[in-house]
Design an enzyme around this catalytic site. Structure first.
Site, PDB file in Angstrom:
ATOM      1  N   GLU A  33       0.840  -1.318  -0.041  1.00 35.04           N
ATOM      2  CA  GLU A  33       0.042  -0.045  -0.138  1.00 35.04           C
ATOM      3  C   GLU A  33       0.907   1.146   0.288  1.00 35.04           C
ATOM      4  O   GLU A  33       1.176   1.825   1.014  1.00 35.04           O
ATOM      5  CB  GLU A  33      -0.845   0.071   1.320  1.00 35.04           C
ATOM      6  CG  GLU A  33      -1.820  -1.224   1.440  1.00 35.04           C
ATOM      7  CD  GLU A  33      -2.721  -1.250   2.559  1.00 35.04           C
ATOM      8  OE1 GLU A  33      -2.791  -0.120   3.006  1.00 35.04           O
ATOM      9  OE2 GLU A  33      -3.090  -2.402   3.102  1.00 35.04           O
ATOM     10  N   TYR A  45      -6.236   5.820 -10.821  1.00 35.14           N
ATOM     11  CA  TYR A  45      -6.569   4.696 -10.846  1.00 35.14           C
ATOM     12  C   TYR A  45      -6.325   4.083 -12.337  1.00 35.14           C
ATOM     13  O   TYR A  45      -6.797   4.796 -13.268  1.00 35.14           O
ATOM     14  CB  TYR A  45      -8.133   4.281 -10.433  1.00 35.14           C
ATOM     15  CG  TYR A  45      -8.229   4.482  -9.146  1.00 35.14           C
ATOM     16  CD1 TYR A  45      -7.740   3.482  -8.191  1.00 35.14           C
ATOM     17  CD2 TYR A  45      -9.113   5.394  -8.662  1.00 35.14           C
ATOM     18  CE1 TYR A  45      -8.055   3.551  -6.774  1.00 35.14           C
ATOM     19  CE2 TYR A  45      -9.402   5.558  -7.246  1.00 35.14           C
ATOM     20  CZ  TYR A  45      -8.920   4.822  -6.306  1.00 35.14           C
ATOM     21  OH  TYR A  45      -9.210   4.920  -4.992  1.00 35.14           O
ATOM     22  N   PHE A  63      -2.740  -1.908  16.082  1.00 32.44           N
ATOM     23  CA  PHE A  63      -2.839  -0.728  16.965  1.00 32.44           C
ATOM     24  C   PHE A  63      -4.270  -0.963  17.658  1.00 32.44           C
ATOM     25  O   PHE A  63      -5.302  -1.646  17.174  1.00 32.44           O
ATOM     26  CB  PHE A  63      -3.043   0.171  16.253  1.00 32.44           C
ATOM     27  CG  PHE A  63      -1.572   0.731  15.298  1.00 32.44           C
ATOM     28  CD1 PHE A  63      -0.821   1.566  15.985  1.00 32.44           C
ATOM     29  CD2 PHE A  63      -1.456  -0.105  14.028  1.00 32.44           C
ATOM     30  CE1 PHE A  63       0.534   1.675  15.445  1.00 32.44           C
ATOM     31  CE2 PHE A  63      -0.081   0.152  13.614  1.00 32.44           C
ATOM     32  CZ  PHE A  63       0.986   1.066  14.279  1.00 32.44           C
TER      33      PHE A  63
END
Length: 106
Positions: A33, A45, A63
């Protein structure tokens, strides 16, 4: 991780990226990512994106909250932005691989 991203003739940008399963979202597949550290006016995109990874920030982690994940991502951004100004990493911005308008093969 951090480095440089060449985006389909638009330019070359600093980037920070995650590689892994993203335990906070319980991903079942490993993902890559990249986050291009630039404010774009529109989505891109489907356009060619080339990455040169030049450094490592930290291991993947879970987290306790979305807020703590977002805070850590913004800390990663700050680290990457500063590191990419160092000559050691800045030189990779000119790597010919990032120039997506060239006829090079991946």
């Amino acid at each position: 991780y951090f480095g440089w991203a060449g985006l389909a003739g638009r330019g070359i940008y600093k980037m920070v990226m995650s590689v892994g399963w993203n335990p906070y979202f319980n991903n079942s597949e490993k993902t890559i990512e990249p986050w291009l550290l630039h404010d774009f006016d529109e989505d891109f995109y489907g356009e060619d994106l080339r990455l040169v990874i030049v450094g490592y920030i930290r291991p993947e982690a879970n987290f306790p909250s979305l807020e703590s994940l977002v805070a850590k991502i913004h800390e990663d951004k700050k680290i990457a932005e500063e590191a990419l100004e160092l000559p050691l990493y800045l030189k990779y911005r000119d790597d010919s691989y990032l120039n997506t308008s060239s006829k090079q093969n991946c």
